[in-house]
Design a protein around this motif. Structure first.
Motif, PDB file in Angstrom:
ATOM      1  N   HIS A  39      88.507  30.022  43.195  1.00 32.62           N
ATOM      2  CA  HIS A  39      88.418  30.943  44.331  1.00 32.62           C
ATOM      3  C   HIS A  39      87.610  32.184  44.021  1.00 32.62           C
ATOM      4  N   TYR A  71      83.836  32.842  44.229  1.00 32.72           N
ATOM      5  CA  TYR A  71      83.108  32.959  45.503  1.00 32.72           C
ATOM      6  C   TYR A  71      83.465  34.205  46.300  1.00 32.72           C
ATOM      7  N   GLN A  72      84.516  34.900  45.821  1.00 29.97           N
ATOM      8  CA  GLN A  72      85.050  35.982  46.626  1.00 29.97           C
ATOM      9  C   GLN A  72      83.986  36.969  47.106  1.00 29.97           C
ATOM     10  N   ARG A 121      90.036  22.247  47.187  1.00 28.13           N
ATOM     11  CA  ARG A 121      89.411  23.128  46.186  1.00 28.13           C
ATOM     12  C   ARG A 121      87.964  23.427  46.582  1.00 28.13           C
ATOM     13  N   GLU A 125      88.044  25.765  49.493  1.00 27.76           N
ATOM     14  CA  GLU A 125      88.962  26.893  49.291  1.00 27.76           C
ATOM     15  C   GLU A 125      90.007  26.930  50.381  1.00 27.76           C
ATOM     16  N   ASN A 126      90.693  25.829  50.477  1.00 25.46           N
ATOM     17  CA  ASN A 126      91.894  25.697  51.316  1.00 25.46           C
ATOM     18  C   ASN A 126      91.649  25.591  52.810  1.00 25.46           C
ATOM     19  N   ALA A 138      82.348  26.361  50.309  1.00 20.14           N
ATOM     20  CA  ALA A 138      83.319  27.380  50.734  1.00 20.14           C
ATOM     21  C   ALA A 138      82.614  28.613  51.288  1.00 20.14           C
ATOM     22  N   ARG A 196      82.991  30.058  55.021  1.00 26.97           N
ATOM     23  CA  ARG A 196      83.446  31.444  55.251  1.00 26.97           C
ATOM     24  C   ARG A 196      82.445  32.214  56.090  1.00 26.97           C
TER      25      ARG A 196
END
Ligand SMILES: Cc1ncc(COP(=O)(O)O)c(C=O)c1O
Length: 435
Positions: free
Chosen positions: A3, A6-7, A93, A96-97, A394, A398
């Motif tokens: 996670h 990529y935040q 994964r 990311e959920n 992901a 996002r």
């Protein structure tokens, strides 16, 4: 945890090269030039009819390919790969959920060369062989193409040389089919090309010319060598329509696999495809074919290393003049050797400008992370370039969420090479990945 890596990924929607790209931070650039597919295809210098022509030619050549390479494909002479589902745990994964279906278009296991580049490279050699054979009347009405493996055709082809510049996988694809047909093959390789890839070429009788410079210089070297001789064909990774349409036929194979898998797609519920991008031919061709078939029911995302985002900088700067990653302070140094390209193909950039949804950049660390994860948890053997799609899903999702856009119905990650990596080379990659 994956996670955190990529935040901080930023999303961009503007028409300029984002600052994050200049400082090698992973980014998702949403293409402001995207048009509805119909309009984009109508105004395109490349024609949808050429996708169908390519598919027809692949069919014509299937008997020859199955004669030359009896082990090719489950269906005789068909160079195609399976569409594989990922476990729901692994999908979570990757996304990311987010509850998305994730599938893998497994070109890392493509018959013959274990890389997507065979779709273009083999195709262009077949076109040249067909031209020569038609001219010499070796093939014609009522004569099947498997005759091209006979001595008469081989001695014709032996008078000709195929030249190509490559970071490795295109050269291998051209070398495999070229040598099998009896052509001489000369591959110009960049300093990024791995030593074992050069050795592998020499073993099948290819002349390898090494350049102590990047991929663009290697391509220029092959072009120059071709200009000085007769009886040759230069396969131009930067400008070839044939390569482009060879790749594009993959879209038809994927379309039937999507149907067989029962995945519902429509404009209201599009699917997204994540394609590793070097000079652009392979992802461009596939994306063009997909847009021709699915229109606005597919979103195409190109993925590049942070050090080599040549397509991103080209599309974001405008397609009037060619730019390179060096112009933006980047060094084109990446472990993703197949994607280590400083300047995008202008043919592909022009064709893709209204068709590609986004270009994402990913760090080398994330490539190794996904090589390791996919090997441990799904038994897939990928080279770093080929894992780049996983590292971008992901952040793309996002980015869509941030825009309030609907998420795709499914994500298809195109894995583009690796199954034929020698064990020792793969072990080195796993060691770098911390295994
Ligand atoms: C494994 C792999 N993936 C993707 C690509 C990208 O293809 P292109 O350079 O046509 O964009 C390459 C190019 O060599 C490659 O080797």
């Amino acid at each position: 945890m994956p996670h955190s890596r990529y935040q901080n990924v930023k999303e961009f929607h503007g028409g300029e090269v984002p600052d994050q790209v200049r400082v090698s931070e992973p980014t998702v650039w949403f293409n402001p030039h995207l048009l509805p597919a119909l309009r984009a295809l109508e105004g395109n210098e490349l024609q949808v009819s050429e996708v169908m022509e390519a598919a027809d030619r692949w069919r014509r050549f299937a008997p020859l390919l199955s004669r030359l390479f009896p082990d090719v494909g489950e269906v005789e002479g068909r160079i195609d790969s399976p569409l594989l589902p990922l476990s729901s745990e692994l999908s979570m994964r990757v996304t990311e959920n987010l509850p998305q279906t994730v599938l893998v278009k497994a070109d890392h296991a493509l018959p013959l060369t274990g890389t997507i580049k065979a779709r273009g490279g083999v195709y262009e050699v077949l076109v040249y062989a067909e031209e020569l054979a038609l001219r010499e009347r070796i093939v014609g009405p009522g004569i099947g193409y498997s005759i091209l493996a006979d001595e008469a055709a081989r001695s014709l082809f032996a008078q000709h040389t195929l030249l190509v510049g490559s970071t490795g996988n295109l050269g291998f694809s051209v070398g495999m089919i070229g040598r099998a047909l009896g052509f001489n093959v000369e591959v110009h390789m960049s300093s990024d090309a791995k030593e074992w890839k050069k050795e592998r070429l020499r073993r099948i009788g290819v002349q390898v010319v090494e350049h102590e410079a990047d991929y663009s210089v290697a391509v220029a070297g092959a072009r120059h060598s071709a200009s000085k001789r007769g009886f040759c064909h230069f396969i131009d990774d930067e400008n070839s329509r044939l390569l482009f349409f060879g790749y594009s036929a993959a879209a038809l194979d994927l379309a039937s696999q999507i149907k067989n898998a029962g995945i519902e797609v429509s404009e209201r519920s599009p699917f997204a495809v994540f394609l590793p991008c070097g000079v652009g031919g392979a992802p461009g061709g596939v994306a063009f074919g997909l847009k021709a078939i699915f229109g606005d029911a597919v979103q195409c995302v190109f993925v590049e290393p942070v050090a080599s985002p040549c397509m991103l900088v080209q599309l974001a700067s405008g397609i009037e003049r060619s730019v390179s990653v060096y112009d933006f302070g980047l060094d084109n140094k990446t472990a993703a050797d197949g994607l280590a390209v400083p300047q995008a193909s202008m043919l592909v950039a022009r064709a893709m400008q209204p068709l590609v949804h986004a270009v994402a950049t990913v760090s080398d660390d994330s490539l190794f992370f996904w090589v390791k994860t996919l090997f441990e948890e799904a038994g897939m053997k990928l080279e770093p370039s080929a894992a780049s799609g996983f590292a971008s899903v992901a952040s793309y999702l996002r980015g869509l969420k941030a825009q309030g856009a609907q998420l795709p119905s499914a994500c298809i990650v195109w894995t583009t090479g690796g199954s034929l990596l020698p064990v020792k080379e793969f072990e080195k990659i796993l060691a770098r990945a911390g295994m």
